[in-house]
Design a protein around this motif. Structure first.
Motif, PDB file in Angstrom:
ATOM      1  N   GLN A   2      28.754 -23.290  14.068  1.00 13.09           N
ATOM      2  CA  GLN A   2      28.785 -22.573  12.674  1.00 13.09           C
ATOM      3  C   GLN A   2      30.329 -23.466  11.802  1.00 13.09           C
ATOM      4  O   GLN A   2      31.476 -23.049  12.796  1.00 13.09           O
ATOM      5  CB  GLN A   2      28.746 -21.360  12.265  1.00 13.09           C
ATOM      6  CG  GLN A   2      28.539 -21.027  10.987  1.00 13.09           C
ATOM      7  CD  GLN A   2      28.625 -19.323  10.639  1.00 13.09           C
ATOM      8  OE1 GLN A   2      27.559 -18.144  11.720  1.00 13.09           O
ATOM      9  NE2 GLN A   2      28.873 -18.848   9.262  1.00 13.09           N
ATOM     10  N   GLY A   3      29.828 -24.106  11.148  1.00 11.22           N
ATOM     11  CA  GLY A   3      30.877 -24.392   9.862  1.00 11.22           C
ATOM     12  C   GLY A   3      30.661 -24.808   8.277  1.00 11.22           C
ATOM     13  O   GLY A   3      29.776 -24.377   7.736  1.00 11.22           O
ATOM     14  N   SER A  18      35.998 -24.962  12.156  1.00 11.28           N
ATOM     15  CA  SER A  18      36.745 -24.151  12.320  1.00 11.28           C
ATOM     16  C   SER A  18      37.521 -24.250  13.852  1.00 11.28           C
ATOM     17  O   SER A  18      36.813 -23.908  15.190  1.00 11.28           O
ATOM     18  CB  SER A  18      36.854 -21.922  12.327  1.00 11.28           C
ATOM     19  OG  SER A  18      38.396 -21.859  12.593  1.00 11.28           O
ATOM     20  N   GLY A  19      38.810 -24.591  14.214  1.00  7.09           N
ATOM     21  CA  GLY A  19      39.325 -24.593  15.261  1.00  7.09           C
ATOM     22  C   GLY A  19      38.698 -26.242  16.001  1.00  7.09           C
ATOM     23  O   GLY A  19      39.781 -26.801  17.064  1.00  7.09           O
ATOM     24  N   GLU A 204      34.876 -32.251  -2.801  1.00  8.95           N
ATOM     25  CA  GLU A 204      35.324 -32.364  -1.288  1.00  8.95           C
ATOM     26  C   GLU A 204      36.112 -31.041  -1.293  1.00  8.95           C
ATOM     27  O   GLU A 204      36.665 -30.589  -2.126  1.00  8.95           O
ATOM     28  CB  GLU A 204      35.859 -33.870  -0.851  1.00  8.95           C
ATOM     29  CG  GLU A 204      36.883 -33.574  -1.170  1.00  8.95           C
ATOM     30  CD  GLU A 204      38.097 -35.149  -0.664  1.00  8.95           C
ATOM     31  OE1 GLU A 204      37.966 -35.137   0.508  1.00  8.95           O
ATOM     32  OE2 GLU A 204      38.213 -35.918  -1.467  1.00  8.95           O
ATOM     33  N   LEU A 205      35.494 -30.577  -0.112  1.00  7.43           N
ATOM     34  CA  LEU A 205      36.243 -29.328   0.269  1.00  7.43           C
ATOM     35  C   LEU A 205      37.704 -29.724   1.382  1.00  7.43           C
ATOM     36  O   LEU A 205      37.582 -30.755   2.403  1.00  7.43           O
ATOM     37  CB  LEU A 205      35.399 -28.875   1.163  1.00  7.43           C
ATOM     38  CG  LEU A 205      34.939 -27.258   0.689  1.00  7.43           C
ATOM     39  CD1 LEU A 205      34.363 -26.672   1.325  1.00  7.43           C
ATOM     40  CD2 LEU A 205      35.338 -26.874  -0.950  1.00  7.43           C
ATOM     41  N   ILE A 206      39.176 -28.882   0.675  1.00  9.38           N
ATOM     42  CA  ILE A 206      40.284 -29.168   1.798  1.00  9.38           C
ATOM     43  C   ILE A 206      40.411 -27.900   2.418  1.00  9.38           C
ATOM     44  O   ILE A 206      40.487 -27.301   2.061  1.00  9.38           O
ATOM     45  CB  ILE A 206      41.029 -29.417   1.120  1.00  9.38           C
ATOM     46  CG1 ILE A 206      41.070 -30.500   0.317  1.00  9.38           C
ATOM     47  CG2 ILE A 206      42.746 -29.720   2.115  1.00  9.38           C
ATOM     48  CD1 ILE A 206      41.893 -30.929  -0.445  1.00  9.38           C
ATOM     49  N   ALA A 207      40.239 -27.823   3.881  1.00 14.52           N
ATOM     50  CA  ALA A 207      40.513 -26.554   4.703  1.00 14.52           C
ATOM     51  C   ALA A 207      42.278 -26.107   4.629  1.00 14.52           C
ATOM     52  O   ALA A 207      43.336 -27.306   5.184  1.00 14.52           O
ATOM     53  CB  ALA A 207      40.146 -27.151   5.703  1.00 14.52           C
ATOM     54  N   GLY A 212      40.927 -20.056   3.594  1.00 15.37           N
ATOM     55  CA  GLY A 212      40.030 -20.652   2.196  1.00 15.37           C
ATOM     56  C   GLY A 212      40.517 -21.986   1.915  1.00 15.37           C
ATOM     57  O   GLY A 212      41.240 -22.786   2.609  1.00 15.37           O
ATOM     58  N   TYR A 213      39.576 -22.009   0.976  1.00 18.85           N
ATOM     59  CA  TYR A 213      39.281 -24.430   0.877  1.00 18.85           C
ATOM     60  C   TYR A 213      39.731 -24.320  -0.674  1.00 18.85           C
ATOM     61  O   TYR A 213      39.104 -23.301  -1.259  1.00 18.85           O
ATOM     62  CB  TYR A 213      38.190 -24.242   1.567  1.00 18.85           C
ATOM     63  CG  TYR A 213      37.329 -24.400   2.141  1.00 18.85           C
ATOM     64  CD1 TYR A 213      36.999 -25.314   3.006  1.00 18.85           C
ATOM     65  CD2 TYR A 213      37.387 -22.969   3.130  1.00 18.85           C
ATOM     66  CE1 TYR A 213      37.257 -25.171   4.433  1.00 18.85           C
ATOM     67  CE2 TYR A 213      36.827 -23.184   4.196  1.00 18.85           C
ATOM     68  CZ  TYR A 213      36.912 -23.819   5.377  1.00 18.85           C
ATOM     69  OH  TYR A 213      36.400 -24.176   6.515  1.00 18.85           O
ATOM     70  N   ILE A 214      40.308 -25.772  -0.977  1.00 19.55           N
ATOM     71  CA  ILE A 214      40.362 -26.251  -2.009  1.00 19.55           C
ATOM     72  C   ILE A 214      39.285 -27.559  -2.152  1.00 19.55           C
ATOM     73  O   ILE A 214      38.611 -27.865  -1.052  1.00 19.55           O
ATOM     74  CB  ILE A 214      41.682 -26.694  -2.331  1.00 19.55           C
ATOM     75  CG1 ILE A 214      42.963 -25.923  -1.961  1.00 19.55           C
ATOM     76  CG2 ILE A 214      41.503 -27.471  -3.554  1.00 19.55           C
ATOM     77  CD1 ILE A 214      43.939 -27.100  -2.443  1.00 19.55           C
TER      78      ILE A 214
END
Length: 292
Positions: A2-3, A18-19, A204-207, A212-214
């Motif tokens: 899952q991501g 994640s990871g 786009e998302l920045i982790a 959290g994400y921007i």
């Protein structure tokens, strides 16, 4: 596995696991049959095809908490809109258009004014006073001098935040000031889609390392609210709400009616003239649009 989908372009979706990093994925054909398109911000289940090449298929989309139309993203906790205090002067009509759209989509919004290092105290207070009576958090920052960065970090922590603003206000500079906290591996993605280093063309998302994400969205120079019904616009100005019950007429539009508590609050300086004038303009735009 899952991501979260952090970018979608050219039929490919980039999913942050994640990871493990970012995987380039295709969406299974069943999404087309269902008439569903994956969105940036979606939580997705991924079948990894090649661990070395980091490729896979998106096999399912988890239930969305929300879905924004403009920009087309999902699972947003809040929006942060960035304008400059000066150079360029803030376009409050554009800013209020964005706030109305976020209110309509029930997304909490915070307002950040950048370039505080070149602004006077009077200019800062003038910007702040426009949003009196609202629930919006208004704060001031300087990307160049890294002022207000800790405040931004606190606002972003453990939330998915869509960050928006017009070109030239230093949005990218503010986001870049958070780079040391960015854990998403963006280099390879940028090469694949030939993205300019300083230009956001797609959402786009920045982790963020601390959680959290921007969600960085393309800069905008215009937003229209004329697709709305004129009667609903007043619902998206939170400073009107506490005065409305005192209006003489139920369903008062707060424009031409006598004994209007909102207009009285405006006359007493309890509501910003800038905000009210934009409300009237939005109302008239929606009214005119419905004639055709």
């Amino acid at each position: 596995m899952q991501g979260k989908i952090i970018k979608g372009i050219g039929g490919f979706y980039y999913v942050h696991l994640s990871g493990k990093g970012v995987y380039e994925c295709k969406a299974k054909g069943l999404f087309r049959k269902m008439g569903m398109k994956p969105l940036v911000g979606d939580d997705a289940e991924v079948q990894v095809l090649d661990e070395g090449a980091r490729t896979g298929n998106i096999v399912s989309i988890l239930q969305r908490k929300n879905q924004l139309i403009r920009p087309a993203v999902s699972n947003v906790d809040q929006a942060m809109v960035i304008f400059s205090v000066v150079k360029p002067e803030p376009n409050f009509h554009l800013l209020n258009s964005f706030l109305v759209m976020m209110e309509r989509q029930k997304v909490p919004c915070v307002i950040c004014f950048n370039k505080v290092d070149i602004a006077s105290k009077e200019q800062i207070e003038a910007r702040r006073s426009i949003f009196k009576g609202t629930d919006y958090s208004v704060f001031f920052a300087s990307a160049r001098e890294e002022k207000g960065i800790e405040t931004i970090k606190d606002i972003l922590k453990n939330k998915t935040t869509t960050v928006a603003g017009p070109s030239g206000v230093g949005k990218s500079s503010l986001i870049n000031s958070l780079q040391k906290d960015v854990s998403m591996e963006t280099g390879e993605i940028s090469k694949k889609i030939e993205r300019g280093r300083h230009t956001t063309r797609h959402s786009e998302l920045i982790a963020l390392e601390e959680g959290g994400y921007i969600m960085d969205t393309p800069g905008f120079s215009s937003l229209s609210v004329d697709f709305m019904e004129k009667e609903e616009i007043k619902e998206y100005f939170p400073e009107f709400l506490k005065y409305e019950p005192k209006c003489r007429f139920q369903g008062c539009a707060h424009i031409h009616e006598p004994d209007c508590a909102v207009k009285s609050a405006l006359a007493e300086g309890m509501i910003s003239r800038v905000r009210y004038d934009d409300y009237v303009m939005f109302y008239e735009q929606c009214k005119e649009k419905r004639r055709y």
